[in-house]
Design an enzyme around this catalytic site. Structure first.
Site, PDB file in Angstrom:
ATOM      1  N   LYS A   1      -1.727 102.772  27.595  1.00 43.29           N
ATOM      2  CA  LYS A   1      -2.212 104.147  27.782  1.00 43.29           C
ATOM      3  C   LYS A   1      -3.233 104.549  26.720  1.00 43.29           C
ATOM      4  O   LYS A   1      -3.841 105.618  26.810  1.00 43.29           O
ATOM      5  CB  LYS A   1      -1.030 105.108  27.796  1.00 43.29           C
TER       6      LYS A   1
ATOM      7  N   VAL B   1      11.425 104.480  34.075  1.00 42.72           N
ATOM      8  CA  VAL B   1      11.649 104.871  35.457  1.00 42.72           C
ATOM      9  C   VAL B   1      12.868 104.172  36.075  1.00 42.72           C
ATOM     10  O   VAL B   1      13.574 104.768  36.902  1.00 42.72           O
ATOM     11  CB  VAL B   1      10.377 104.578  36.293  1.00 42.72           C
TER      12      VAL B   1
END
Length: 639
Positions: free
Chosen positions: A422, A474
């Site tokens: 990121k 997740v």
């Protein structure tokens, strides 16, 4: 008789006792002498008349030679239930040697006990003794097998996937399992159909209907894979068949990776992490061990997902003293207990501290003087950091700056910083904060190269994407939603992410650290991107439910700062190759330390004063590629 068999089963299976080798030695000597006696009777009856002195000499000399040969050769020390062709060959050789010695004793005794029939006696004795002792062992194995086969109450009937050496070895490892009974093999190809391996049939399934009919007919409860690679190979076929038919998908590590103190075969249900992973990444373990063995190594963020796995792997490499630096009390306590339990010989020191607290950090460096520092402490959750940008800067930027400065001040040989994908063209505060940390660390290393700063520390930065099963990721989130009956929430049906397992990420971090000459940012090959909605569906199926029917999938929209697609880390346009196929060097803009020091001081001042908008604006000025996405900070972007 039934009660006797049950007691034998209980003794052999539940207590897993082995008969003393001394008892086996005495039994072998007794059976050998009995065989010699039979041979004497045969010679006496059909070939030549033997005197009682011949009987006495053979039994005495035979007893002595047999005992000595069997004791010295160690044939009685082989566990009979695990006998192999090699051990049977050793037994035959011992019998032959014993008969040769016995024949020599009889020949040198000066007595014509056998006349011209000494060779015939020795040959006959060898043959009879071999048959008797081999038959004794085969009988014991058959009795043991029969006892094991009767102990099937409460066991799950399983098929083992594959027909190779790993699968056969797995069947043997499961032989005395209290929970599973292997009843056959499943071959992925048709050519071995109807064959038999290790006394069990080999099956092949054309389609799900064929599979379903078979498992119902033979009451199959589970399919067992010998490794994660085989499970991934069948992710869209047999794994799905099992989920649809209500069977368990099981996996166990192969024999060659059962080390690290594991003494039992570990069988567990397949998780989605097993199916998303790739072929195991190989690293130069010897070279890594040479670089870290015996050294004082400090890991910041040691109680986190990445930090704790780094500690485990460093432990296996034989570090001299491991310093665990983290501010999370309960995770640190639990990790400390794990290390004490699994690595009792490890010298390690838990140190509660925060990378934002300069004096506390200095105390750790002053007290332990680490040679290597792995900097894994960071705030990583994108939506939270979008809402708390000043804290992201204080931990990810200022904390990393403090760690790097202390590494130089205290003569640390190498600092390895854990970054993220990121940080590439960041669209959120978290990614930008990690890019700022990269900039400072690399600029400090370059300043030392130019002689602007005195020091010897090599700085290495590693970037990788999402790690499977890490805290707050997740997969645990979806798993919890499935356990609660759904719905499973996905931000967007198009969203994709790159995934890597925690162990392989940590292995690549250590490999990159070893190969680096300093001041490089390494990026890892993350494989193919995974659609998050496909991940959710697969997890629902693995849990035994039907997506959209039993468990709903709900789309909730992108969260602040999120991208639909992550940047590709290791393409040829933005990276350079290294000696490792999975590791490349990022091409990034270089910054001069003297040009950015005042800016970083100002950034620290703004973050400490919680001036949110000014902090984000300055971040965008230092990292011009930082363009906010789906965020309130889009208005601060230079148009």
């Amino acid at each position: 008789m039934e009660n006797l068999i049950n007691e034998v089963s209980k003794y052999l299976v539940e207590r897993k006792r082995y008969v003393s080798y001394k008892v086996i030695l005495l039994a072998d000597v007794y059976l050998s002498l009995t065989s010699s006696l039979v041979s004497l009777f045969f010679i006496d009856s059909f070939i030549a008349d033997l005197s009682w002195s011949a009987y006495a000499t053979v039994l005495f000399a035979g007893g002595v030679t047999t005992f000595l040969v069997f004791w010295l050769s160690g044939t009685s020390k082989n566990i009979i239930r695990h006998a192999s062709m090699k051990s049977m060959g050793r037994l035959c050789f011992a019998i032959l040697l014993s008969d040769i010695l016995l024949g020599g004793v009889l020949f040198l005794s000066g007595w014509c006990l056998f006349g011209h029939h000494l060779f015939a006696f020795c040959l006959l004795d060898f043959l009879v003794t071999t048959v008797v002792l081999s038959g004794f062992r085969v009988t014991l194995v058959l009795v043991y097998d029969y006892a094991i086969s009767r102990d099937v109450s409460g066991k799950s009937r399983v098929l083992v996937y594959g027909s190779g050496d790993k699968s056969v070895a797995l069947k043997k490892r499961m032989y005395t399992s209290k929970h599973y009974q292997v009843v056959g093999f499943v071959n992925p190809e048709r050519y071995l159909k109807s064959c038999v391996i290790s006394d069990l049939p080999v099956c092949y399934f054309e389609d799900e209907e064929n599979f379903s009919r078979f498992v119902k007919k033979y009451n199959i409860n589970a399919l067992l894979y010998p490794s994660h690679e085989e499970a991934r190979r069948e992710a869209d076929r047999l794994v799905r068949f099992c989920s649809d038919c209500g069977l368990k998908n099981l996996v166990t590590p192969p024999v060659d990776v059962l080390g690290d103190g594991l003494k039992k075969t570990i069988v567990r249900e397949i998780r989605v992490e097993d199916l998303l992973g790739r072929e195991e990444i190989k690293i130069n373990t010897r070279e890594c061990a040479e670089n870290f063995a015996g050294k004082v190594v400090m890991v910041t963020g040691a109680a986190g997902s990445i930090g704790s796995e780094l500690c485990r792997q460093l432990t296996i490499l034989g570090v001299g003293h491991l310093i665990l630096f983290d501010n999370a009390e309960t995770p640190m306590h639990e990790f400390r207990m794990e290390l004490e339990r699994n690595f009792p010989g490890l010298k390690f020191s838990p140190f509660i501290g925060d990378v934002r607290q300069k004096e506390r950090l200095r105390m750790a460096f002053e007290k332990y003087r680490p040679a290597v520092v792995f900097h894994a402490a960071a705030y990583k959750h994108v939506p939270l950091m979008e809402e708390n940008p000043c804290e992201a800067v204080r931990v990810n930027v200022i904390g990393s700056r403090l760690v790097a400065d202390f590494c130089v001040e205290y003569g640390v040989e190498m600092m390895v910083m854990i970054s993220t994908d990121k940080a590439v063209n960041p669209t959120n505060v978290m990614g930008a904060s990690k890019r700022l940390a990269e900039i400072y660390v690399q600029s400090l290393g370059l300043a030392m190269e130019r002689g602007e700063v005195e020091g010897k520390t090599r700085f290495v930065t590693t970037r990788f994407g999402n790690v499977l099963g890490s805290n707050g990721s997740v997969i645990p989130y979806f798993r919890k939603q499935i356990e609660q009956g759904g719905p499973v929430t996905v931000t967007d049906p198009r969203i994709t992410r790159y995934f890597m397992t925690i162990p392989e990420a940590c292995r690549l971090v250590m490999e990159a650290a070893v190969m680096s000459a300093g001041n490089q940012i390494f990026v890892f090959d993350m494989g193919e991107p995974v659609k998050i909605v496909d991940l959710a569906e697969r997890m629902i199926r693995l849990a035994g439910y039907i997506p959209g029917e039993d468990i709903k999938i709900k789309f909730i929209g992108l969260r602040p700062g999120e991208k639909l697609y992550e940047e590709v880390l290791s393409n040829e346009e933005n990276t350079l190759p290294t000696g490792h196929a999975k590791i490349r060097v990022a091409r990034v803009r270089e910054y001069k330390r003297n040009d950015i020091l005042k800016v970083y001081d100002k950034l620290a001042e703004l973050a400490l004063a919680v001036k949110v908008e000014d902090t984000v604006r300055l971040m965008k000025r230092v990292v011009p590629e930082f363009k906010s996405n789906n965020s309130e900070y889009e208005r601060l972007d230079v148009k």
